[in-house]
Design a protein around this motif. Structure first.
Motif, PDB file in Angstrom:
ATOM      1  N   ARG A  93     -69.968   6.421  20.622  1.00  0.00           N
ATOM      2  CA  ARG A  93     -69.494   7.226  19.509  1.00  0.00           C
ATOM      3  C   ARG A  93     -68.979   8.666  19.774  1.00  0.00           C
ATOM      4  NH1 ARG A  93     -71.557   9.523  14.707  1.00  0.00           N
ATOM      5  NH2 ARG A  93     -73.551   9.342  15.038  1.00  0.00           N
ATOM      6  N   LEU A  94     -70.189   9.214  20.879  1.00  0.00           N
ATOM      7  CA  LEU A  94     -69.526  10.752  20.722  1.00  0.00           C
ATOM      8  C   LEU A  94     -69.430  10.894  21.887  1.00  0.00           C
ATOM      9  CD1 LEU A  94     -72.816  11.590  19.091  1.00  0.00           C
ATOM     10  CD2 LEU A  94     -70.598  11.790  18.018  1.00  0.00           C
ATOM     11  N   SER A  95     -69.072   9.651  22.609  1.00  0.00           N
ATOM     12  CA  SER A  95     -68.449   9.519  24.424  1.00  0.00           C
ATOM     13  C   SER A  95     -66.724  10.333  23.954  1.00  0.00           C
ATOM     14  CB  SER A  95     -68.826   8.164  25.289  1.00  0.00           C
ATOM     15  OG  SER A  95     -69.968   8.229  24.840  1.00  0.00           O
ATOM     16  N   THR A  96     -66.902  10.780  25.811  1.00  0.00           N
ATOM     17  CA  THR A  96     -65.452  11.532  25.484  1.00  0.00           C
ATOM     18  C   THR A  96     -64.417  10.324  25.557  1.00  0.00           C
ATOM     19  OG1 THR A  96     -66.061  11.695  27.854  1.00  0.00           O
ATOM     20  CG2 THR A  96     -65.753  14.392  26.519  1.00  0.00           C
ATOM     21  N   LYS A  97     -64.427   9.484  25.464  1.00  0.00           N
ATOM     22  CA  LYS A  97     -63.914   8.342  26.426  1.00  0.00           C
ATOM     23  C   LYS A  97     -64.658   6.588  25.429  1.00  0.00           C
ATOM     24  CE  LYS A  97     -60.440   9.469  28.437  1.00  0.00           C
ATOM     25  NZ  LYS A  97     -58.981   8.797  27.377  1.00  0.00           N
ATOM     26  N   SER A  98     -63.725   6.427  25.153  1.00  0.00           N
ATOM     27  CA  SER A  98     -64.000   5.025  24.335  1.00  0.00           C
ATOM     28  C   SER A  98     -63.932   3.402  25.108  1.00  0.00           C
ATOM     29  CB  SER A  98     -63.935   5.055  22.866  1.00  0.00           C
ATOM     30  OG  SER A  98     -64.186   6.125  22.246  1.00  0.00           O
ATOM     31  N   TYR A  99     -64.857   3.280  25.761  1.00  0.00           N
ATOM     32  CA  TYR A  99     -64.861   1.247  25.690  1.00  0.00           C
ATOM     33  C   TYR A  99     -63.841   0.258  24.397  1.00  0.00           C
ATOM     34  CZ  TYR A  99     -65.193  -3.017  28.649  1.00  0.00           C
ATOM     35  OH  TYR A  99     -65.151  -4.163  29.389  1.00  0.00           O
ATOM     36  N   VAL A 100     -64.611   0.168  23.744  1.00  0.00           N
ATOM     37  CA  VAL A 100     -64.028  -0.701  22.756  1.00  0.00           C
ATOM     38  C   VAL A 100     -63.482   0.286  22.029  1.00  0.00           C
ATOM     39  CG1 VAL A 100     -64.973  -1.563  20.825  1.00  0.00           C
ATOM     40  CG2 VAL A 100     -66.200  -2.013  23.135  1.00  0.00           C
ATOM     41  N   CYS A 101     -62.121  -0.229  21.782  1.00  0.00           N
ATOM     42  CA  CYS A 101     -61.211   0.693  21.148  1.00  0.00           C
ATOM     43  C   CYS A 101     -61.115  -0.024  19.932  1.00  0.00           C
ATOM     44  CB  CYS A 101     -59.812  -0.066  21.881  1.00  0.00           C
ATOM     45  SG  CYS A 101     -59.936   1.908  22.795  1.00  0.00           S
ATOM     46  N   GLY A 102     -60.955  -1.492  19.338  1.00  0.00           N
ATOM     47  CA  GLY A 102     -61.180  -1.744  17.443  1.00  0.00           C
ATOM     48  C   GLY A 102     -60.804  -3.598  18.273  1.00  0.00           C
ATOM     49  N   TRP A 103     -60.377  -4.120  16.987  1.00  0.00           N
ATOM     50  CA  TRP A 103     -60.753  -5.524  17.057  1.00  0.00           C
ATOM     51  C   TRP A 103     -59.378  -6.535  16.308  1.00  0.00           C
ATOM     52  CZ3 TRP A 103     -64.769  -2.298  15.880  1.00  0.00           C
ATOM     53  CH2 TRP A 103     -66.159  -2.471  17.126  1.00  0.00           C
ATOM     54  N   MET A 104     -58.506  -6.922  16.031  1.00  0.00           N
ATOM     55  CA  MET A 104     -57.379  -7.338  15.420  1.00  0.00           C
ATOM     56  C   MET A 104     -57.299  -8.534  14.934  1.00  0.00           C
ATOM     57  SD  MET A 104     -56.891  -4.810  18.153  1.00  0.00           S
ATOM     58  CE  MET A 104     -56.874  -3.368  18.546  1.00  0.00           C
ATOM     59  N   VAL A 105     -56.459  -9.336  14.092  1.00  0.00           N
ATOM     60  CA  VAL A 105     -56.365 -10.271  13.785  1.00  0.00           C
ATOM     61  C   VAL A 105     -54.744 -10.253  13.456  1.00  0.00           C
ATOM     62  CG1 VAL A 105     -56.486 -12.047  11.731  1.00  0.00           C
ATOM     63  CG2 VAL A 105     -58.050 -10.491  12.331  1.00  0.00           C
ATOM     64  N   SER A 106     -54.329 -10.914  14.246  1.00  0.00           N
ATOM     65  CA  SER A 106     -52.431 -11.163  14.244  1.00  0.00           C
ATOM     66  C   SER A 106     -51.824 -12.515  14.197  1.00  0.00           C
ATOM     67  CB  SER A 106     -52.286 -10.514  15.044  1.00  0.00           C
ATOM     68  OG  SER A 106     -51.014 -10.698  15.622  1.00  0.00           O
ATOM     69  N   GLN A 107     -50.867 -12.769  13.920  1.00  0.00           N
ATOM     70  CA  GLN A 107     -50.614 -14.257  13.680  1.00  0.00           C
ATOM     71  C   GLN A 107     -49.582 -14.282  15.268  1.00  0.00           C
ATOM     72  OE1 GLN A 107     -46.744 -15.096  12.127  1.00  0.00           O
ATOM     73  NE2 GLN A 107     -47.064 -12.915  11.204  1.00  0.00           N
ATOM     74  N   TYR A 108     -49.885 -13.415  15.936  1.00  0.00           N
ATOM     75  CA  TYR A 108     -48.577 -13.178  16.934  1.00  0.00           C
ATOM     76  C   TYR A 108     -49.534 -12.822  18.597  1.00  0.00           C
ATOM     77  CZ  TYR A 108     -44.605 -11.603  14.166  1.00  0.00           C
ATOM     78  OH  TYR A 108     -43.958 -11.869  13.108  1.00  0.00           O
ATOM     79  N   PRO A 109     -48.779 -14.224  19.366  1.00  0.00           N
ATOM     80  CA  PRO A 109     -49.681 -14.205  20.467  1.00  0.00           C
ATOM     81  C   PRO A 109     -50.002 -13.426  21.656  1.00  0.00           C
ATOM     82  CG  PRO A 109     -47.133 -14.739  20.500  1.00  0.00           C
ATOM     83  CD  PRO A 109     -47.570 -14.866  19.380  1.00  0.00           C
ATOM     84  N   PRO A 110     -50.454 -13.213  22.546  1.00  0.00           N
ATOM     85  CA  PRO A 110     -51.100 -11.907  23.385  1.00  0.00           C
ATOM     86  C   PRO A 110     -49.864 -10.857  23.852  1.00  0.00           C
ATOM     87  CG  PRO A 110     -51.837 -13.318  24.323  1.00  0.00           C
ATOM     88  CD  PRO A 110     -51.527 -13.517  22.496  1.00  0.00           C
ATOM     89  N   GLU A 111     -48.696 -11.648  24.461  1.00  0.00           N
ATOM     90  CA  GLU A 111     -47.344 -11.479  24.915  1.00  0.00           C
ATOM     91  C   GLU A 111     -46.629 -10.527  24.099  1.00  0.00           C
ATOM     92  OE1 GLU A 111     -47.102 -15.509  24.256  1.00  0.00           O
ATOM     93  OE2 GLU A 111     -48.358 -14.564  24.421  1.00  0.00           O
ATOM     94  N   ILE A 112     -46.966 -11.063  22.908  1.00  0.00           N
ATOM     95  CA  ILE A 112     -46.459 -10.128  22.050  1.00  0.00           C
ATOM     96  C   ILE A 112     -46.858  -8.609  21.993  1.00  0.00           C
ATOM     97  CG2 ILE A 112     -45.104  -9.879  19.429  1.00  0.00           C
ATOM     98  CD1 ILE A 112     -43.800 -12.648  19.673  1.00  0.00           C
ATOM     99  N   ILE A 113     -48.156  -8.232  21.010  1.00  0.00           N
ATOM    100  CA  ILE A 113     -48.683  -7.975  20.861  1.00  0.00           C
ATOM    101  C   ILE A 113     -48.693  -6.463  22.005  1.00  0.00           C
ATOM    102  CG2 ILE A 113     -51.698  -7.335  20.226  1.00  0.00           C
ATOM    103  CD1 ILE A 113     -49.870  -8.425  18.254  1.00  0.00           C
ATOM    104  N   THR A 114     -48.764  -7.101  23.222  1.00  0.00           N
ATOM    105  CA  THR A 114     -49.285  -6.181  24.157  1.00  0.00           C
ATOM    106  C   THR A 114     -47.912  -5.154  23.985  1.00  0.00           C
ATOM    107  OG1 THR A 114     -48.402  -7.865  25.766  1.00  0.00           O
ATOM    108  CG2 THR A 114     -51.293  -6.681  25.608  1.00  0.00           C
ATOM    109  N   GLU A 115     -47.100  -5.622  24.318  1.00  0.00           N
ATOM    110  CA  GLU A 115     -45.708  -5.042  24.176  1.00  0.00           C
ATOM    111  C   GLU A 115     -45.361  -3.941  23.152  1.00  0.00           C
ATOM    112  OE1 GLU A 115     -40.702  -6.535  24.151  1.00  0.00           O
ATOM    113  OE2 GLU A 115     -42.239  -7.606  24.558  1.00  0.00           O
ATOM    114  N   GLN A 116     -45.968  -4.793  21.634  1.00  0.00           N
ATOM    115  CA  GLN A 116     -45.331  -4.093  20.690  1.00  0.00           C
ATOM    116  C   GLN A 116     -46.502  -2.639  20.495  1.00  0.00           C
ATOM    117  OE1 GLN A 116     -42.973  -4.249  18.230  1.00  0.00           O
ATOM    118  NE2 GLN A 116     -42.599  -5.486  19.647  1.00  0.00           N
TER     119      GLN A 116
END
Length: 304
Positions: A93-116
């Motif tokens: 959390r105090l590092s200049t770059k974060s490897y883990v950015c977040g966790w999500m729940v969606s009805q949409y498949p990955p190809e739509i999420i990455t584009e959005q």
């Protein structure tokens, strides 16, 4: 954080959706770490990893964010992966770059999420008058959410393809941005100038937070009580006042954070700030030359 996240990702409603983990390709973890990308691929398969093609670094796909499908609809979560991703998020959390950015729940498949996600970064770049905005970086996301709190619908609408968008804060807590159950009118969605400025100055604001963190550690005060937004506001005050040198803005913001708006109520301190506007980089020395009694005479914040 882990139990809170598990409650969100594994409840009955979320279990019927896609569950995702987002990691940033601009940083890495040890190859023996459970959540190293190669190990995730060995665990979940190559098809579980999708690339968010950032237009500014599309020439190097390895450096682009990776969207990991940690569970498909009606599929059970791998709790080990969730556990170690939370551990990593807390450790960095105090590092200049974060490897883990977040966790999500969606009805949409990955190809739509990455584009959005790419579209969101491009949209924000227009709002903020800067290059692609990596809004998914936890610190940037926190600045965006807190800095634009007057219009919470803006970020919720921006992320409306997610039922839940969870990210770790710099205070080691979990934020969950929930999907709106209505579509706001465009006229009701806006991003204030302060929030745009915070995105432009995100790197400097991160180091400003670290400076205040070290101060709190020295005086043995709870670092989780540091207000990121208040620090950011004082930093912007320094910019508006005309301080151009980053070090001057830091000194101004840190002293303002300690003494509040009383800093410029003293003519001697105000004169020092005005002189530093004309001679960038000199504020620290000018403050050091002022008798400590001047500072002690100000109304101080509680530091005990």
């Amino acid at each position: 954080m882990e139990q809170q996240l598990l409650n969100i990702l594994a409840n009955d409603n979320s279990s019927r959706q896609y569950r995702y983990l987002l990691i940033d390709g601009l940083t890495t973890v040890s190859e023996i770490d459970f959540i190293a990308l190669d190990n995730i691929q060995a665990l979940l398969g190559e098809q579980a990893i999708a690339t968010v093609i950032r237009p500014d670094i599309s020439h190097d796909l390895n450096s682009c964010p990776k969207l990991i499908t940690i569970a498909k609809p009606n599929q059970e979560l791998d709790k080990r992966l969730l556990h170690f991703s939370v551990v990593q998020a807390q450790n960095e959390r105090l590092s200049t770059k974060s490897y883990v950015c977040g966790w999500m729940v969606s009805q949409y498949p990955p190809e739509i999420i990455t584009e959005q996600m790419v579209n969101i970064g491009k949209q924000l770049s227009k709002y903020c008058a800067m290059g692609f905005v990596p809004f998914y970086e936890p610190f940037r996301m926190q600045l965006l959410q807190e800095g634009n709190a007057i219009c919470p619908e803006f970020i919720a609408d921006m992320l409306n393809m997610f039922l839940n968008y969870c990210y770790p804060t710099i205070q080691n807590t979990l934020r969950n941005i929930k999907q709106l159950n209505y579509k706001p009118k465009n006229i009701d969605l806006f991003m204030v100038e302060e929030a745009k400025f915070y995105q432009q100055e995100a790197k400097q604001l991160f180091f400003l937070y670290l400076a205040q963190y070290e101060i709190y550690q020295e005086i043995k005060k709870d670092t989780n009580q540091i207000s990121l937004l208040e620090l950011a506001e004082y930093y912007r005050d320094a910019w508006q006042y005309g301080l151009q040198a980053v070090n001057d803005r830091f000194i101004f913001a840190l002293m303002s954070y300690r003494y509040g708006n009383h800093l410029l109520s003293n003519i001697e301190l105000k004169s020092a700030v005005e002189a530093a506007v004309l001679e960038p980089g000199s504020l620290s020395d000018r403050f050091k030359a002022i008798d400590k009694g001047v500072f002690l005479s100000l109304v101080k914040k509680e530091i005990e």
